[in-house]
Each structure stands twice: as C-alpha cells, then as structure tokens.
Design an enzyme around this catalytic site. Structure first.
Site, mmCIF file in Angstrom:
data_model
loop_
_atom_site.group_PDB
_atom_site.id
_atom_site.type_symbol
_atom_site.label_atom_id
_atom_site.label_comp_id
_atom_site.label_asym_id
_atom_site.label_seq_id
_atom_site.Cartn_x
_atom_site.Cartn_y
_atom_site.Cartn_z
ATOM 1 N N ASN A 1 -49.342 6.428 16.288
ATOM 2 C CA ASN A 1 -48.437 6.005 17.132
ATOM 3 C C ASN A 1 -46.915 5.886 16.595
ATOM 4 O O ASN A 1 -46.574 5.330 15.676
ATOM 5 C CB ASN A 1 -48.488 4.549 17.897
ATOM 6 C CG ASN A 1 -47.171 4.054 18.636
ATOM 7 O OD1 ASN A 1 -46.409 4.876 19.021
ATOM 8 N ND2 ASN A 1 -47.213 2.868 19.105
ATOM 9 N N LYS B 1 -43.999 5.648 17.463
ATOM 10 C CA LYS B 1 -42.842 5.024 17.951
ATOM 11 C C LYS B 1 -41.485 5.884 17.895
ATOM 12 O O LYS B 1 -41.561 6.850 18.015
ATOM 13 C CB LYS B 1 -42.722 3.590 17.017
ATOM 14 C CG LYS B 1 -43.935 2.898 17.043
ATOM 15 C CD LYS B 1 -44.045 1.767 16.321
ATOM 16 C CE LYS B 1 -45.427 0.993 16.449
ATOM 17 N NZ LYS B 1 -45.325 -0.619 16.164
ATOM 18 N N HIS C 1 -48.124 -1.096 25.371
ATOM 19 C CA HIS C 1 -47.817 -1.323 24.118
ATOM 20 C C HIS C 1 -47.278 -2.575 23.883
ATOM 21 O O HIS C 1 -46.186 -3.100 24.766
ATOM 22 C CB HIS C 1 -47.119 -0.097 23.317
ATOM 23 C CG HIS C 1 -47.038 -0.542 21.827
ATOM 24 N ND1 HIS C 1 -46.416 -1.435 21.111
ATOM 25 C CD2 HIS C 1 -48.013 -0.188 20.853
ATOM 26 C CE1 HIS C 1 -46.428 -1.396 19.929
ATOM 27 N NE2 HIS C 1 -47.754 -0.929 19.805
ATOM 28 N N GLU D 1 -44.732 -3.660 22.190
ATOM 29 C CA GLU D 1 -43.315 -3.492 22.185
ATOM 30 C C GLU D 1 -42.837 -3.240 23.574
ATOM 31 O O GLU D 1 -41.714 -3.553 23.920
ATOM 32 C CB GLU D 1 -42.912 -2.285 21.303
ATOM 33 C CG GLU D 1 -42.993 -2.918 19.842
ATOM 34 C CD GLU D 1 -43.589 -1.805 19.016
ATOM 35 O OE1 GLU D 1 -43.495 -0.602 19.228
ATOM 36 O OE2 GLU D 1 -44.087 -2.181 17.789
ATOM 37 N N GLU E 1 -54.242 -5.035 19.619
ATOM 38 C CA GLU E 1 -53.289 -5.259 18.761
ATOM 39 C C GLU E 1 -52.547 -6.627 18.838
ATOM 40 O O GLU E 1 -51.899 -6.983 19.543
ATOM 41 C CB GLU E 1 -52.188 -3.981 19.014
ATOM 42 C CG GLU E 1 -52.671 -2.597 19.216
ATOM 43 C CD GLU E 1 -51.613 -1.607 18.586
ATOM 44 O OE1 GLU E 1 -51.687 -1.055 18.081
ATOM 45 O OE2 GLU E 1 -50.711 -1.695 19.685
ATOM 46 N N GLY F 1 -46.574 -4.182 12.478
ATOM 47 C CA GLY F 1 -45.558 -3.847 11.618
ATOM 48 C C GLY F 1 -45.161 -4.975 10.670
ATOM 49 O O GLY F 1 -43.971 -4.884 10.041
ATOM 50 N N SER G 1 -50.937 -3.140 11.285
ATOM 51 C CA SER G 1 -50.993 -2.857 10.098
ATOM 52 C C SER G 1 -52.345 -2.413 9.554
ATOM 53 O O SER G 1 -52.699 -2.744 8.193
ATOM 54 C CB SER G 1 -50.524 -4.419 9.312
ATOM 55 O OG SER G 1 -49.236 -4.511 9.663
ATOM 56 N N GLY H 1 -46.975 2.336 11.368
ATOM 57 C CA GLY H 1 -46.388 2.783 10.151
ATOM 58 C C GLY H 1 -47.185 3.926 9.326
ATOM 59 O O GLY H 1 -46.736 4.847 8.943
#
Ligand code: PGA
Length: 253
Positions: free
Chosen positions: A9, A11, A95, A97, A167, A173, A213, A235
């Site tokens: 992902n 992002k 997600h 976010e 998640e 993150g 992570s 990430g």
C-alpha cells in the site's frame, strides 16, 4: 491451502517517475516467484503508468479506495469501472486512515465492498482496533463488529472474493508491530467468526493478511502463524529491496 498474498500500500507516496521505477524494479526482483500472490496499490493518479510498468509481470494492481456509485456528480471520487479500466484487480477498502482520518463508516465501507465484488474487483477489507480499544480489552469486539458490518449482506459465494486485512491501528506506521502471537490470536478469532457467519469451508478459504509495521525482520515470524495468510505492507513496500525481500522470505517458508 491458502496461497500467501502480499500487497503493498503505497498510500500518498511516490511521484510519477518514482512509481514507475518502483513497479519496474519490483517486477524484475520477484519475477521468479510463483508461490506468492503479489499486488501493489499506488495512488490513483499513477495507476495507469504503474499498470504499464507491471504489464507481463506477476504483480497485480490495486487501488487504495473506491466509491460505490457507478458514475455521476461525485466530485473527486472514482468508480469500480474506472479502476478496472486502468487495470486494477484489487481495491483496498476501509483502511484505518480512511476510517479515522476521512471518517468512513462501516455502512459506507460495506457498500463499497458489495459494489466492488459485483463489479469483479477483489476487495481487501481492512479492520483493526485503536490502541485505547486494545488497552480496554475491546479488540475482539471492535474487530468482530467491523468484519460483520463490512461483510453484511454478502452471500457465501461473494464473500470468497474478499481478503481481510487485520491492521491494528497502533501498529500502522509506528514501527510497533503486533507480536506474532497478538496477530495470530486476532486472525484466529476472525476465522472463527467467518465460520460462524458462513461455513468452515468459507473460513478455510478466505485470506487474512496482517498489516502494521510489517517489514523484512518480522516477515518470517508473522508468516509462520497458521492464520496469517499474507501481509498488507505500507512503509516497507516503498523500498524494492525490503518489499522484494519479504516476498522472497515468504516464498521460502
Ligand atoms: P505500515 O502500513 O506497514 O507502514 O505500518 C500498513 C498499512 O497501513 O497498510
């Protein structure tokens, strides 16, 4: 046997050039892998160029969001047909976010999941608890509600199109990965829930990814958990070496 499924992902990262290089370099790095399903989810504006960079590779394309209406006056939104038109097979829905920054509700997420499946896209439905919810012992209740509401109204046949990504929000993150035991416990709980909602056969077939992570160092341990069927990687998916390494590690398990 569930084939491992690892998705990146990206992002709101990369630019046009970086997206194409990342996709092409990744395609080269994992070209021999056929025991892991792989996808990358770039920002909308780079889907088209990324699709071209991935053509004739073993990497599928996914989007990070979608809207449930087919067309019309929905400024800034993107339909399932548009995603398919640029070559997407997958779409991330719900997600954390989107839930916590953009305020998406379970009801909206459910509409998106249903329409995505009807359009022939494969949704990756994200669920996960906040830190305060975990600390208050509410993890199972929160995740159960998100799974039930996210999948509401889906038939047994349709739900097989869904991948669930667990998640924990506190691990996204932050560098704080859930321990493999914490991940396995929630994955197991989700699989039992799917068996109750549908059947043992559905529960045995649906992929449950872990996200938060995930990185090269913890891939083997996470992927060794019996109910962890893959990873949704933020990430670390932006670095070819790391993301390819995670895929190769998984292929070797
Ligand atoms: P992270 O993100 O790997 O950077 O924690 C995962 C995700 O949000 O999908």
């Amino acid at each position: 046997m569930r084939k491992p499924f690892i998705a990146g992902n990206w992002k709101m990262n990369t630019n046009g050039q970086a997206a194409v290089s990342l996709a092409s370099e990744l395609a080269e790095a994992v070209k021999e892998i056929d025991t892991v399903d792989i996808a990358v989810c770039p920002p909308f504006v780079y889907l088209h160029d990324t699709a071209r960079a991935l053509s004739s590779s073993n990497i599928s394309l996914g989007a990070q969001n979608v809207y449930y209406q087919p067309d019309g006056a929905f400024t800034g939104e993107t339909s399932c047909e548009m995603l398919k038109d640029v070559g997407c097979q997958y779409v991330i829905i719900g997600h954390s976010e989107r839930r916590h920054v953009m305020g998406e509700t379970d009801d909206l997420i459910n509409k998106k999941v249903a329409v995505a499946i009807s359009s022939g896209l494969l949704p990756i439905l994200c669920v996960g608890e906040l830190l305060e919810q975990r600390e208050a012992g509410q993890t199972d209740a929160v995740v159960t509600e998100q799974v039930k509401k996210g999948l509401a109204g889906l038939s047994e046949e349709k739900v097989l199109a869904v991948t669930i990504a667990y998640e924990p929000v506190w691990a996204i993150g932050t560098g704080k990965t859930a321990t493999s035991q914490q991940a396995q416990e929630v994955h197991r709980m989700i699989r039992k829930l799917l068996a109750e909602m549908y059947s043992d056969s559905v529960a045995a077939q649906i992929h449950i990814q872990y996200g938060g992570s995930a990185k090269p160092d913890n891939t083997a341990e996470l992927m060794s958990c019996p109910d962890v069927d893959g990873l949704l990687v933020g990430g670390a998916s932006l670095k070819v070496k790391d993301f390819a390494g995670m895929i190769v590690t998984t292929a070797k398990l």
